[in-house]
Scaffold this active site. Structure first.
Site, PDB file in Angstrom:
ATOM      1  N   SER A  60       0.131   9.589  -5.693  1.00  0.00           N
ATOM      2  CA  SER A  60      -0.163   8.284  -6.286  1.00  0.00           C
ATOM      3  C   SER A  60      -1.280   7.537  -5.567  1.00  0.00           C
ATOM      4  CB  SER A  60       1.090   7.411  -6.315  1.00  0.00           C
ATOM      5  OG  SER A  60       1.448   6.986  -5.012  1.00  0.00           O
ATOM      6  N   LYS A 106       1.467   2.168  -1.250  1.00  0.00           N
ATOM      7  CA  LYS A 106       0.660   1.550  -2.305  1.00  0.00           C
ATOM      8  C   LYS A 106      -0.379   0.627  -1.666  1.00  0.00           C
ATOM      9  CE  LYS A 106       3.280   3.374  -5.494  1.00  0.00           C
ATOM     10  NZ  LYS A 106       2.814   4.536  -6.274  1.00  0.00           N
TER      11      LYS A 106
END
Length: 202
Positions: A60, A106
């Site tokens: 991700s 993230k």
């Protein structure tokens, strides 16, 4: 031509040899351990209170981070800021196959009080009306979640996205949503493995 006289050190007597201090292996081991223990205590305290070693699992954050990268993370004196890459844990989110709660990596896009909007057709993220310059992303932000925009980040929360915008589960989805700052494990400081990619992560 005569050879020079050889100079020899005086031989020690049996009494002198008996009086010479002998090395004590036990004492040497104790001295070594005495020097090592404070260093070990320092390393333990450093990793308990200042930094953590965390591995990346998943894609991700491509191309910034790859699976099996190992990162040094710290929350010491940390105040979340846009652009920071952080490790997050959240109760009830991403339970892995062993039944444990996963952490995930993230990038912070906005902090409390800021307003986020996304133009999925153009693949552009806006914060407070300003289009973000995001050269670190793998793709434009075209993948839609079920979160409706614009959204203002609540107090004590952050809005996060993965750099691999079309392959990341993040704050675009209501079951992730805005991340409470209390779930931020820390900011990513360094990548230490693989060795060839050692360095600051940004």
């Amino acid at each position: 031509m005569s050879e020079p006289n050889e100079i020899r050190p005086p031989e020690e007597t049996a009494e002198e040899l008996a009086d010479r201090p002998r090395s004590d292996p036990g004492r040497e081991l104790f001295d070594w351990a005495e020097s090592l223990v404070p260093a070990l205590v320092f390393v333990v305290l450093l990793f308990v209170f200042a930094v953590r070693l965390i591995g990346v699992d998943g894609d991700s954050m491509l191309p910034t981070l790859q699976s099996r990268n190992y990162l040094i993370v710290s929350d010491l004196f940390y105040d979340p800021s846009p652009g920071d890459i952080v490790v997050i844990t959240k109760e009830g989110f991403l339970i892995n196959k062993y039944g444990r709660e996963d952490s995930f990596v993230k990038r912070i896009i906005a902090v409390e009080g800021q307003t986020v909007d996304i133009d999925y057709d153009a693949g552009i993220v806006y914060v407070d009306g300003e289009a973000l310059d995001e050269p670190f992303t793998n793709t434009p932000t075209n993948r839609r979640g079920d979160m409706q925009f614009p959204q203002t980040v609540p107090e004590g929360c952050v809005f996060v996205l993965g750099d691999n915008r079309n392959g990341s589960t993040d704050s675009r989805y209501t079951y992730v949503g805005m991340i409470d700052e209390r779930y931020i494990v820390g900011r990513v400081l360094l990548r230490i493995l693989p060795i060839r990619e050692f360095g600051v992560v940004s």
